[in-house]
Design a protein around this motif. Structure first.
Motif, PDB file in Angstrom:
ATOM      1  N   VAL B  34     -44.258   7.552  22.309  1.00 44.53           N
ATOM      2  CA  VAL B  34     -43.413   6.919  21.337  1.00 44.53           C
ATOM      3  C   VAL B  34     -41.945   6.963  21.758  1.00 44.53           C
ATOM      4  N   ASP B  35     -41.235   8.048  22.280  1.00 47.26           N
ATOM      5  CA  ASP B  35     -39.967   8.144  22.397  1.00 47.26           C
ATOM      6  C   ASP B  35     -39.822   7.369  23.576  1.00 47.26           C
ATOM      7  N   GLU B  58     -47.654  12.141  20.382  1.00 48.86           N
ATOM      8  CA  GLU B  58     -47.785  11.677  18.815  1.00 48.86           C
ATOM      9  C   GLU B  58     -48.264  10.399  18.543  1.00 48.86           C
ATOM     10  N   SER B  59     -48.467  10.246  17.402  1.00 51.09           N
ATOM     11  CA  SER B  59     -49.349   8.980  16.899  1.00 51.09           C
ATOM     12  C   SER B  59     -48.376   7.592  16.810  1.00 51.09           C
ATOM     13  N   ASN B  62     -45.784   7.056  14.277  1.00 52.14           N
ATOM     14  CA  ASN B  62     -44.621   7.495  14.403  1.00 52.14           C
ATOM     15  C   ASN B  62     -43.378   6.591  14.995  1.00 52.14           C
ATOM     16  N   TYR B  63     -43.983   5.844  16.011  1.00 47.69           N
ATOM     17  CA  TYR B  63     -43.081   4.574  16.392  1.00 47.69           C
ATOM     18  C   TYR B  63     -42.760   3.872  15.348  1.00 47.69           C
ATOM     19  N   VAL B  65     -42.411   4.444  12.233  1.00 48.67           N
ATOM     20  CA  VAL B  65     -41.334   5.303  11.312  1.00 48.67           C
ATOM     21  C   VAL B  65     -39.975   5.374  11.965  1.00 48.67           C
ATOM     22  N   LYS B  66     -40.187   5.845  13.377  1.00 51.10           N
ATOM     23  CA  LYS B  66     -38.921   5.955  14.020  1.00 51.10           C
ATOM     24  C   LYS B  66     -38.029   4.965  14.369  1.00 51.10           C
TER      25      LYS B  66
END
Lengths: 529, 122
Positions: B34-35, B58-59, B62-63, B65-66
């Protein structure tokens, strides 16, 4: 009038035995259990008539009446006991035994008939504790009949019990049945007053004892059935309490009170034990089913990833994305592609079934036109139908159909499963789809000229993992889940799915009825369970 | 040339989509985490993101959301392609503004491309 206390125990025991017999038969309709049930009915009638005879000891006519009713059922009880014991010993089908069983019933009917005359019993004998009728000429024959068949029954049970070659379950069963009926047979001592011998009716306690042993064997040792302990124990406690409620004149004495207290204590303890066991078992079953579902979910997900790669790469190869293909290589790659798709479909069906069984499917309601849904479905299968030279047609309704309120994707999935089958199992001819209004439903009709269905096949067609008999011959890829999933999806909408066929090779017609208004489900998710 | 960011941890699937998309004239880039994907998106401003849900660390959610924290990438259309087939997850993704949620195994790459074309046309 206060009767000797053993007589009072006949009534609750009669009810208890009848409850146990009834449960055994309802829970498992084997001939053995039916015989046991009939036997317990005869025993109950015997016990209640005995009680009523004692109750009416001051009126001669009543004594004779109740005793005659009692004598009417007793021979039948003996014949049933004999038949039942042979059934338990698994020898009732032997030819000689069949004949003896027949004789025992014939004699039973003869004695039952004699009971209505004055040839068996007549006149009243009163003694210190109670009363009885006098034995007449026929009574000796009756006594002989009773002794011969009771001893023969017990002997058969004993023989099987002693036979070490017989399996343990059967030995356990014959053991308890033997003990119970051996004890019960001692109640025949109560025939002595018929010959003018006065005795205190202690022998009637054999019946309550019998009822307790047989109840114990059925509920705790599962000899005829299993899983009824709680029901029977509650019945037992109820019967025991009602007896003292309805016959407050019973004087138990200290000894009797202790026995009753111990009986109640044991029943309550057993009840608690079963209650704990049941909840534990339920928990374990739920855990297991959850584990199974999770396992299938994980496996399905893991399977999908490599299948995506196989399907994707094979598809691209087939489309010439990696350079042109020769005719020779096109075919095998096409096979790989198609097989991967059918495997993905299987995985999807398996997942749907797991979800249906876990009640994890929720519907998303929207208003839509059945026309659009059917157009999409026809599009999806048209290539397959063309390849098979089938005439696939959607005959649109002349008038406009009302919009349906339901989960578009789920209904489409159900219709597609059926439409796919229609194309798959039809080798020549046509597949015709229609939709029309039928009362408060919209009916989708899918008619094919395929392999058809026989009556027996239709019965199980919508069960999971069930496939039409010849389905496996025509096509080996089916999972037997498509129709099960379709049925569940349609039933979640409070709809109906059915099929008719004129038989083998005469095609079949599937009907899917979807309610137009399912407004009571509107706006919220609807869980299957 | 339209740019597409593929967030997918299975290398062979990532390569498969990349190959097909490039053949169809798109420029692609790929990320596994994701990051890493957020960084790439910030740097390259793709026109569309293909997102898998089950990713290491991470799921994929999360992408979604972030990315809301970055003005330049929060409006990039996202197409979820995952084999993770769960109603709750689907709902969450749609609530977070994705354009579509496809079950990976149910679509050939060419069908994925045609979905992408449709989204980019709008």
């Amino acid at each position: 009038m206060i009767l000797p206390f053993p007589v009072y125990f006949l009534v609750p025991s009669a009810f208890l035995v009848a409850i146990v017999g009834f449960y055994s038969w309802v829970k498992s309709k084997k001939s053995e259990n039916l015989l046991f049930f009939l036997l317990t009915i005869c025993q109950s009638i015997w016990a209640i008539c005995t009680f009523l005879m004692w109750k009416s000891c001051d009126v001669d006519i009543n004594i004779i009446f109740w005793d005659k009713v009692l004598y009417f059922f007793t021979p039948l009880m003996v014949a049933l006991l004999y038949h039942f014991c042979l059934e338990v010993c698994q020898v009732s089908k032997i030819k000689e035994n069949k004949i003896i069983i027949g004789i025992s019933y014939a004699l039973a009917f003869l004695f039952s008939f004699l009971a209505s005359t004055n040839y068996l019993i007549d006149g009243v004998f009163r003694y210190e504790w109670g009363c009885h009728t006098y034995a007449q000429g026929g009574h000796n024959f009756f006594l002989a009949y009773l002794l011969v068949f009771v001893i023969a029954s017990l002997w058969n049970l004993y023989r099987v019990y002693r036979d070490k070659k017989v399996d343990d379950n059967l030995r356990k069963k014959t053991f308890y049945v033997f003990i119970a009926f051996l004890i019960y047979s001692f109640s025949a001592i109560e025939l002595l007053p018929a010959y003018g011998v006065p005795i205190y009716p202690f022998a009637y306690l054999c019946f309550p004892l019998f009822s307790i042993i047989i109840t114990y064997a059925i509920t705790e040792k599962n000899i005829f059935i299993s899983g009824v302990a709680t029901d029977v124990l509650i019945g037992f406690i109820l019967v025991l309490f009602s007896t003292f409620l309805f016959f407050p004149e019973i004087q138990l004495g200290l000894f009797g009170k202790i026995i009753i207290f111990i009986l109640l204590l044991i029943s309550c303890l057993l009840l608690l034990k079963h209650n704990h066991e049941d909840s534990k078992r339920k928990e374990e079953a739920e855990k297991l089913s959850k584990l199974k579902s999770e396992f299938i979910s994980i496996v399905s997900h893991q399977l999908r990833t490599p299948l995506t790669a196989i399907r994707g790469y094979a598809g691209m190869l087939k489309d010439g994305d990696y350079g042109p293909l020769s005719k020779k290589t096109f075919e095998p790659i096409n096979h790989v592609h198609e097989s991967s798709i059918s495997m993905i479909k299987m995985v999807n069906s398996l997942l749907s079934v797991t979800r249906i069984e876990r009640g994890k499917i929720s519907l998303e309601f929207e208003k839509f036109s059945i026309n659009n849904l059917l157009d999409e479905c026809i599009d999806d299968v048209s290539i397959k139908a063309k390849e098979k030279n089938l005439n696939l047609k959607y005959i649109k309704n002349k008038g406009r159909l009302p919009l349906v309120n339901g989960d578009f994707e789920k209904i489409k999935h159900a219709v597609l499963n059926i439409l796919n089958n229609a194309v798959l199992y039809t080798s020549k001819g046509e597949v015709i789809v229609k939709a029309y209004k039928l009362d408060s439903f919209i009916r989708i009709e899918i008619k094919d000229t395929g392999i058809g269905l026989e009556k027996e096949e239709i019965k199980n067609l919508f069960n999971s993992f069930s496939r039409g008999k010849r389905g496996t011959e025509v096509n080996t890829q089916g999972t037997g889940l498509g129709l099960y999933v379709a049925k569940n999806f349609i039933e979640m909408h409070k709809g109906k799915i059915s099929v008719s066929s004129e038989g083998k090779d005469r095609g079949s017609t599937f009907f899917i009825d979807i309610p137009i208004k399912s407004s009571f489900l509107k706006g919220r998710d609807f869980d299957l369970k | 040339m339209k740019k597409i960011l593929i967030i997918e941890d299975e290398k062979i699937l990532s390569e498969m989509y990349q190959f097909k998309l490039e053949k169809e004239g798109y420029k692609t880039m790929s990320a596994m985490y994701v990051d890493e994907a957020i960084d790439l998106a910030n740097k390259n401003n793709p026109d569309l993101v293909i997102l898998d849900i089950l990713l290491p660390k991470e799921s994929g959610i999360n992408y979604l959301v972030k990315s809301k924290n970055f003005d330049n990438i929060k409006n990039i259309p996202v197409l979820v392609i995952s084999n993770f087939d769960d109603n709750e997850t689907k709902k969450k993704c749609f609530d977070l503004g994705i354009r579509d949620y496809l079950i990976k195994s149910n679509y050939d790459p060419k069908e994925v491309v045609s979905r992408i074309k449709k989204i980019l046309e709008v």
